[in-house]
Design an enzyme around this catalytic site. Sequence first.
Site, PDB file in Angstrom:
ATOM      1  N   CYS A 138       3.608 -12.772 -12.141  1.00  0.00           N
ATOM      2  CA  CYS A 138       2.312 -12.517 -11.508  1.00  0.00           C
ATOM      3  C   CYS A 138       1.241 -12.231 -12.559  1.00  0.00           C
ATOM      4  O   CYS A 138       1.151 -11.114 -13.073  1.00  0.00           O
ATOM      5  CB  CYS A 138       2.437 -11.337 -10.536  1.00  0.00           C
ATOM      6  SG  CYS A 138       0.877 -10.917  -9.753  1.00  0.00           S
ATOM      7  N   CYS A 163      -1.244  -9.535 -11.646  1.00  0.00           N
ATOM      8  CA  CYS A 163      -0.755  -8.159 -11.822  1.00  0.00           C
ATOM      9  C   CYS A 163      -0.706  -7.783 -13.299  1.00  0.00           C
ATOM     10  O   CYS A 163      -1.060  -6.665 -13.667  1.00  0.00           O
ATOM     11  CB  CYS A 163       0.671  -8.005 -11.278  1.00  0.00           C
ATOM     12  SG  CYS A 163       1.014  -8.832  -9.739  1.00  0.00           S
ATOM     13  N   ASP A 164      -0.240  -8.676 -14.142  1.00  0.00           N
ATOM     14  CA  ASP A 164       0.139  -8.289 -15.505  1.00  0.00           C
ATOM     15  C   ASP A 164      -0.700  -8.919 -16.618  1.00  0.00           C
ATOM     16  O   ASP A 164      -0.526  -8.569 -17.791  1.00  0.00           O
ATOM     17  CB  ASP A 164       1.621  -8.632 -15.741  1.00  0.00           C
ATOM     18  CG  ASP A 164       2.523  -7.880 -14.776  1.00  0.00           C
ATOM     19  OD1 ASP A 164       2.171  -6.749 -14.406  1.00  0.00           O
ATOM     20  OD2 ASP A 164       3.568  -8.424 -14.375  1.00  0.00           O
TER      21      ASP A 164
END
Length: 314
Positions: free
Chosen positions: A136, A139-140
């Site tokens: 992701c 997200c990261d």
Amino acid sequence: MTEIRHTRLLIVGSGPTGYTAAIYAARAMLNPLLIQGIQPGGQLTITTDVENWPGDINVQGPDLMQRMEAHAVSTGAEILNDHVQSIHLAEKPFRITLDSDALLTCDALILATGAQARWLGLDSEDKFKGHGVSACATCDGFFYRDQDVAVIGGGNTAVEEALFLTNFARKVTLIHRRDSLRAEKTLQKRLFNHEKIHVLWDHVVDDVLGSDNPRIVSGLRLRHARNGAESKLDCKGVFVAIGHTPASELVASQLQTRAGGYVITKPESTETSIDGVFAAGDLVDSVYRQAVTSAGMGCMAALDAERYLSHRHG
Ligand code: NAP
């Protein structure tokens, strides 16, 4: 004989969708019962830092899910740590059997079983998940400012992730196993025109390389898909974007689904093709797939179920 337990509203799944549905349903006095499934907390339990959950500048994925569970319990939702074995939607009340052999029936059902990112299946990939290997970028990606990263895959997700990562990374290498992408042409054009992105055609990943202490990624061992030549790519982050699989196998033959196995819901609703069955989150969504959008859909499902129950069951 197995005792049958009846409940008005049953929720299957314990990601942001399921817990949010449980919170709303409990506050609507529906006494929901939530079955957690094999991975309580869902996909967020395999990420580390979450920095896009509103209200939390930084929260660990597993912590966030524990808090959601505690919130659901505090509102009066009942949580069952069990796994659904079968779902029968042919007649009402709907029937659900669990791994523990318990038999449940319900008037309304919210399916919030989510999706699982597909992984390459390498031991080294598993070892570095959450320590340089991610599924992701939203997200990261933020953690790779001015670093070199790699994205694996050739679909819309891979191309979108690669483009998104250019916001942070110094260089993004998209690694694809063939010599053409399946992503939309407009996305491809943006990809090819981006100065930070380099595409490595016809390559597969054999291993994720890195150190144990601290556990960080240093690169990838690659192989040319046609001539077998081995090479190494230096990078600090690896984003696997080879597709998601919605967890619809228990209902795919009973509900209308679309390509990829996603459950179809009616426009602006979480209603499925069967009256009284609602679906939300990554089980229906191949586009947004964020904790916050999943939670929003969980709320919608609870509101839809509440309306259904008050109209049909008083
Ligand atoms: P996808 O379209 O299924 O693409 C998966 C990619 O991963 C393919 O290029 C595939 O290669 C590659 N792949 C699969 N298994 C692999 C393996 N073991 N090793 C290496 N490569 C592998 O998945 P997606 O990109 O996640 O998209 C899923 C669905 O969501 C699609 O319908 C997509 O259109 C949709 N989506 C839409 C948007 C949007 O509209 N903005 C954004 C994201 C996703 P091959 O090409 O060789 O098969």
